[in-house]
Structures are given as structure tokens and as C-alpha cells.
Design a protein around this motif. Sequence first.
Motif, mmCIF file in Angstrom:
data_model
loop_
_atom_site.group_PDB
_atom_site.id
_atom_site.type_symbol
_atom_site.label_atom_id
_atom_site.label_comp_id
_atom_site.label_asym_id
_atom_site.label_seq_id
_atom_site.Cartn_x
_atom_site.Cartn_y
_atom_site.Cartn_z
ATOM 1 N N UNK A 76 -55.646 5.065 117.538
ATOM 2 C CA UNK A 76 -54.377 4.864 116.845
ATOM 3 C C UNK A 76 -54.172 5.854 115.705
ATOM 4 N N UNK A 77 -55.222 6.603 115.358
ATOM 5 C CA UNK A 77 -55.158 7.554 114.253
ATOM 6 C C UNK A 77 -54.996 8.981 114.775
ATOM 7 N N UNK A 78 -53.917 9.625 114.403
ATOM 8 C CA UNK A 78 -53.715 11.020 114.811
ATOM 9 C C UNK A 78 -54.775 11.922 114.194
ATOM 10 N N UNK A 79 -55.119 11.658 112.944
ATOM 11 C CA UNK A 79 -56.124 12.475 112.262
ATOM 12 C C UNK A 79 -57.465 12.396 112.979
ATOM 13 N N UNK A 80 -57.894 11.179 113.337
ATOM 14 C CA UNK A 80 -59.163 11.026 114.047
ATOM 15 C C UNK A 80 -59.098 11.628 115.453
ATOM 16 N N UNK A 81 -57.939 11.541 116.085
ATOM 17 C CA UNK A 81 -57.794 12.105 117.429
ATOM 18 C C UNK A 81 -57.992 13.610 117.401
ATOM 19 N N UNK B 293 -51.266 13.597 124.289
ATOM 20 C CA UNK B 293 -50.569 14.734 123.670
ATOM 21 C C UNK B 293 -51.534 15.772 123.133
ATOM 22 N N UNK B 294 -52.567 15.325 122.418
ATOM 23 C CA UNK B 294 -53.522 16.291 121.878
ATOM 24 C C UNK B 294 -54.282 16.986 122.999
#
Length: 263
Positions: free
Chosen positions: A73-78, A132-133
Motif C-alpha cells: 500500500x506504500x508507494x515509497x516502499x514499493x 505500475x512500478x
Amino acid sequence: MRDPFSPFTYDLSDRVVLVTGASSGLGARMAKVLATHGAKVALAARRVDRLAQLQRDIEDHGGTAFAVNLDVASEEQTIAAYDAVEAALGPVNTVIANAGIARDLKRATDNPPEDFDTTYAVNLRGVFLTAREGAKRMMAAGSKQSEHGRIVLISSITSFDISPHSTFYSATKAGVSQMGRVLAYDWARMGINVNMIAPGYIQTEINDGLFETDYGRSMLAKWPRRRVIDADALDSTVLFLCSDHSRQITGTVTTVDDGQSLS
């Protein structure tokens, strides 16, 4: 074009696969199967202690694995997880967005909105961020030319089949299936295939104890084969969709449910 007289085998030695929700259940199973067929597997989940054991199991059987902490759920962690995997194994060219939770299993009027928010964050937002990433990395690595990108999103038969008391889970899984079809269209000319698997009920941690309840037994009774799916049910579908053999398949939802949704 493949020689029709050559054996149909799955050699995934050129694959670097990120599997989310790999600490248990379907994710752990898929990671083992992919590693057995030569893929370098990145094991992503929040429960890193379990990932460490899974990594050892894969390596003890001659495979290559790398564990990475990830809250989808975290973009930063992804982004950080992809950076770590790329440094350890090389660019990710295959993604299995498997992480998911079920918070309802009761009437919608009895579920607090916070449970919806949590379910949405993991099951839909998390799948989107993961896909996406991954797509960004694949494009940067030249997927348009190689047509080598593979993204598999794990949906559910609850995305189209009525499963009482699973409003949040069903809605997010329906979103996964439709989102995947749109992403498949958007990325088709970038050499990335996006496909979905909609499993039926498999005995995993997410539904632990369900089939010992009256409700679970009533579900079993209505299914044509009156059984829960075996843990290996998805193996061949996962291998196919991650391999070069699926080059001309994108935007599909493959149902693997032993006929459960026929009831």
C-alpha cells in the motif's frame, strides 16, 4: 514461431520475478514453483521472518531467491523494494501481484468503513502500485523491443460470482480484473502482457478455519465437486503466463476454480 515438434517446457532462467504476498499461501507456493523452473525470485511481504525461511528453502533446493520487506500500500516502499531487488538480482521483468487480505466475511452493515479502507489499500491500491512500478522498470529495460514483460494480477472468482458477506473483498477483486484489462490495453505496445488469474477457494491462511464452520460447509455442499482446490491448482497457469509461451496473450482473466463458480 515455436517448432510444433519441440517439447513444450518452461525454462524461466531469464526471468527475474517479483512475487508480493510471498510470506505464505499462494505467494509462497508460486515463488517455489517459479524458482524450481529457473527463475530468480524476489520474495516480497511484510512478514520478513517468514520470507527468510522461504528463501532458505528455495536456496536449499538449488534456486535463487531474495527477500525484501514490502507493504504494497506504500508507494515509497514499493519503489524501494524494486530498487533492492534490481541491485540483488537484476531488472525485474515479471511481476505477480498476489498480496491480498479479507476483512469482511460478515454483512456489510456490520463492517466498519475502516475495514473497507484497509482492504482497498492492499487489494487494489497495492496491486496498482506493484504493477505500475514494475511496468516502469520493464519499459526502461527495453520491453518494447523484447516483448518480454509479464505482469500477473491475482483476482478471485468472487470478482464475478456472488460470495455472501464478502462485499469489500469482492469489490476490490473485481477492480483488479478490470484494472488489469485496462493496463493490458495501455501497455500492449510497450511489450508488456498483463493477465489475471481468478482462483476459486483454496485452503490457505486467508480462509483458515472457514470450511469447518456451518457457512463453509454449506459452500462445499453447493459446489459440483464438493471440495476445496488443491494447493498446486495454479502452478501450470502461473508458469505459462510468466513464460515466453504466453507472448500473444494479454488482458485475459483465467478462472481456476474446479467448477466452484458453476453452482
